[in-house]
Write a protein that holds these residues in place. Structure first.
Motif, PDB file in Angstrom:
ATOM      1  N   TRP A  33      26.861  12.784 -30.502  1.00 44.41           N
ATOM      2  CA  TRP A  33      25.438  12.940 -30.220  1.00 44.41           C
ATOM      3  C   TRP A  33      24.768  13.471 -31.478  1.00 44.41           C
ATOM      4  CZ3 TRP A  33      29.134  13.649 -26.588  1.00 44.41           C
ATOM      5  CH2 TRP A  33      28.936  13.059 -25.328  1.00 44.41           C
ATOM      6  N   LYS A 158      17.087  16.065 -21.205  1.00 45.89           N
ATOM      7  CA  LYS A 158      18.305  16.636 -20.631  1.00 45.89           C
ATOM      8  C   LYS A 158      17.973  17.849 -19.750  1.00 45.89           C
ATOM      9  CE  LYS A 158      21.147  13.882 -22.836  1.00 45.89           C
ATOM     10  NZ  LYS A 158      21.969  12.879 -22.108  1.00 45.89           N
ATOM     11  N   CYS A 160      18.464  21.329 -18.380  1.00 43.44           N
ATOM     12  CA  CYS A 160      19.046  22.509 -19.012  1.00 43.44           C
ATOM     13  C   CYS A 160      19.058  23.710 -18.068  1.00 43.44           C
ATOM     14  CB  CYS A 160      18.267  22.885 -20.269  1.00 43.44           C
ATOM     15  SG  CYS A 160      18.345  21.648 -21.582  1.00 43.44           S
ATOM     16  N   ALA A 180      22.351  22.414 -22.174  1.00 43.50           N
ATOM     17  CA  ALA A 180      22.652  21.235 -21.361  1.00 43.50           C
ATOM     18  C   ALA A 180      24.149  21.218 -21.057  1.00 43.50           C
ATOM     19  CB  ALA A 180      22.252  19.958 -22.099  1.00 43.50           C
ATOM     20  N   GLU A 182      26.008  19.082 -19.725  1.00 43.82           N
ATOM     21  CA  GLU A 182      26.674  17.786 -19.868  1.00 43.82           C
ATOM     22  C   GLU A 182      27.031  17.455 -21.319  1.00 43.82           C
ATOM     23  OE1 GLU A 182      23.965  14.151 -19.921  1.00 43.82           O
ATOM     24  OE2 GLU A 182      22.779  15.548 -18.716  1.00 43.82           O
ATOM     25  N   LEU A 183      26.525  18.236 -22.262  1.00 41.92           N
ATOM     26  CA  LEU A 183      26.801  17.980 -23.675  1.00 41.92           C
ATOM     27  C   LEU A 183      27.844  18.968 -24.199  1.00 41.92           C
ATOM     28  CD1 LEU A 183      23.193  17.373 -25.078  1.00 41.92           C
ATOM     29  CD2 LEU A 183      24.887  15.673 -24.385  1.00 41.92           C
TER      30      LEU A 183
END
Length: 244
Positions: A33, A158, A160, A180, A182-183
């Motif tokens: 990313w 995203k 958060c 976030a 998911e990151l």
């Protein structure tokens, strides 16, 4: 004679196979990313008349923008991250490139002009000093305690969650982080305290002189980059002297 030709052809095929295998290793790619961060000063309240405090805040904002090298088309901070790797490109005054393998205990500060890579500990507390009356107080990010809070916010598309960092020895110094889950986690050197955040910090801010100062992600992109992007180039000289 035919046997000799067949043997030669077999050797050439084997050579081509191993050579191709070596090339494949060199061009190994990593799914990552790319996150661009912009300076963030919160939402200042509108006032009818400009005051000295307003003017001071504007001066601080202009100075921060100037030192960071920030512009509309050039963010002051760009980070590339994957579950295994981190690359942080800071621009402006004191600009630098930091790369790290999360599975290792060291990171590298690249000097693109001198073609050198300085090796540093992956975890380096951010040390600051502040006056407390007539005494000098040392504030270290290693002393901050994280607390997960309720609340949610969408940043750069995203979802958060919120976390805050509090220094028990200096409770007025609070760092607010929106991350976030998911990151992958993002942390580097003096910002190694972010390693405890269960996700990627997309916004980091603290209150200074009544003004919220920090950074916030403005754009998140998924891409594939060569693994070598996160590793010191072979032509670089590596300085093994690790220091704070």
């Amino acid at each position: 004679m035919n046997y000799k030709k067949s043997y030669l052809v077999l050797l050439l095929l084997l050579f081509a196979f191993f050579a191709n295998g070596q090339q494949l290793k060199k061009v190994k790619n990593v799914a990552a990313w790319k996150i661009s961060y912009a300076l963030d000063f919160g939402q200042p309240q509108q006032k009818e008349a400009a005051s000295k405090q307003n003017q001071g805040e504007l001066a601080m904002m202009d100075l921060a923008m100037s030192l960071s090298g920030s512009s509309d088309d050039s963010p002051p901070l760009i980070c590339y991250l994957s579950p295994e790797y981190i690359r942080v490109e800071q621009r402006g005054l004191g600009g630098s490139i930091t790369i790290a393998d999360k599975r290792d205990t060291v990171s590298y500060l690249l000097d693109t002009l001198a073609k050198t890579a300085m090796k540093y500990p992956a975890a380096m507390p951010n040390i600051q000093t502040a006056m407390a009356g007539d005494s000098m107080m040392v504030i270290s990010s290693a002393d901050f305690v994280m607390q997960l809070k309720e609340g949610s916010k969408v940043i750069a598309g995203k979802a958060c969650k919120k976390a805050i960092f509090i220094n028990p020895h200096s409770p007025e110094n609070v760092i607010t982080v929106w991350y976030a889950p998911e990151l992958p986690r993002l942390y580097w050197q003096q910002y190694s305290y972010l390693k405890s955040v269960p996700g990627c910090a997309l916004a980091i801010g603290t209150l200074s002189r009544g003004l919220n100062i920090g950074i916030k992600a403005s754009l998140i992109e998924q891409m594939t980059v060569a693994e070598s992007f996160f590793i010191p180039p072979p032509a670089y000289t590596i300085n093994d002297e690790m220091s704070y």
